[in-house]
Write an enzyme that holds these catalytic residues in place. Sequence first.
Site, PDB file in Angstrom:
ATOM      1  CG  ASN A   9      -1.730   1.208   1.400  1.00  0.00           C
ATOM      2  OD1 ASN A   9      -1.820   2.032   0.486  1.00  0.00           O
ATOM      3  ND2 ASN A   9      -2.346   1.354   2.563  1.00  0.00           N
ATOM      4  CE  LYS A  11      -0.009   3.130   4.646  1.00  0.00           C
ATOM      5  NZ  LYS A  11       0.170   3.158   6.094  1.00  0.00           N
ATOM      6  CG  HIS A  94      -5.496   1.746   5.238  1.00  0.00           C
ATOM      7  ND1 HIS A  94      -5.052   2.708   6.117  1.00  0.00           N
ATOM      8  CD2 HIS A  94      -4.488   0.850   5.094  1.00  0.00           C
ATOM      9  CE1 HIS A  94      -3.811   2.402   6.473  1.00  0.00           C
ATOM     10  NE2 HIS A  94      -3.447   1.288   5.881  1.00  0.00           N
ATOM     11  CD  GLU A  96      -2.616   5.351   6.762  1.00  0.00           C
ATOM     12  OE1 GLU A  96      -2.605   5.448   5.529  1.00  0.00           O
ATOM     13  OE2 GLU A  96      -1.699   4.785   7.402  1.00  0.00           O
ATOM     14  CD  GLU A 166      -3.309  -2.793   7.368  1.00  0.00           C
ATOM     15  OE1 GLU A 166      -2.165  -2.955   6.933  1.00  0.00           O
ATOM     16  OE2 GLU A 166      -4.018  -1.822   7.084  1.00  0.00           O
ATOM     17  N   GLY A 172       2.710   1.930  10.748  1.00  0.00           N
ATOM     18  CA  GLY A 172       3.644   3.046  10.588  1.00  0.00           C
ATOM     19  C   GLY A 172       4.378   3.425  11.865  1.00  0.00           C
ATOM     20  CB  SER A 212       5.502  -2.151  11.838  1.00  0.00           C
ATOM     21  OG  SER A 212       5.105  -0.800  12.048  1.00  0.00           O
TER      22      SER A 212
END
Length: 249
Positions: A9, A11, A94, A96, A166, A172, A212
């Site tokens: 991904n 992003k 996701h 985010e 996730e 991240g 990660s």
Amino acid sequence: MRSKIVAGNWKMNKNLAETDALLAELSAKLPDTTAEVMVAPTFVNLTGALSTLESSTIQVIAQNMHFAENGAYTGEISADMLLNIGINTVIIGHSERRAYFGETDEILAKKVKAALAKNMRVMFCFGEELQDRKSDNHFNIVESQLRNALFDLEASAWKNIILAYEPVWAIGTGETASPEQAQEMHAFIRKTITDAFDVTIANEVSILYGGSVKPNNAVEIFSKPDVDGGLIGGASLIADDFMAIVKAI
Ligand code: PGA
């Protein structure tokens, strides 16, 4: 047998020239693998990515889509627009998108249905936040994210679903769930799907871990029986790291 999948991904990273360069490097370095390897560049570079990867087995997928067919939704992209350029798989939910763009379970359920109605494959992301894990509420959160977006689907829709667990606290941050924590949650997800549908659907769906994943932890995470691959953020932007993770599967 469920597929093994490693997806990158990207992003909001990589302009056109950088996308081209990274894809060329990835396709040159792709090891022999039976796993599906996917990359999700930003929307404006999807067409370019498809043409750069024309003779590669690396699949190009989208990071998001809108649930409406078309219409007055400034800045949005429909399933048909993706299909029309040759994109058949889309990431939905996701963390985010949930955290920064207000995407609720209700919106995500609509997106999942819209994509499946067009026969697209959906990579559905979900996972708990740190406070949920600290308060021992992580199984409840995950169960409700799955139930709210996926549990009123037809059984036949599941062949087009990929799950990506996730934990938000691992995305991240450099902090990853331990292989045991990943396995424990993935087994819970399979049991939850068995209870809501049946054991065949639960055993056939690929469940990826994201958060990660790096070359130095991928082997251990992927060795767990219910972990079928990974959704990779940061490490997917470095060809050697991403390919090391592909080798790990
Ligand atoms: P990360 O991102 O690998 O950089 O933690 C994972 C993701 O957001 O899918």
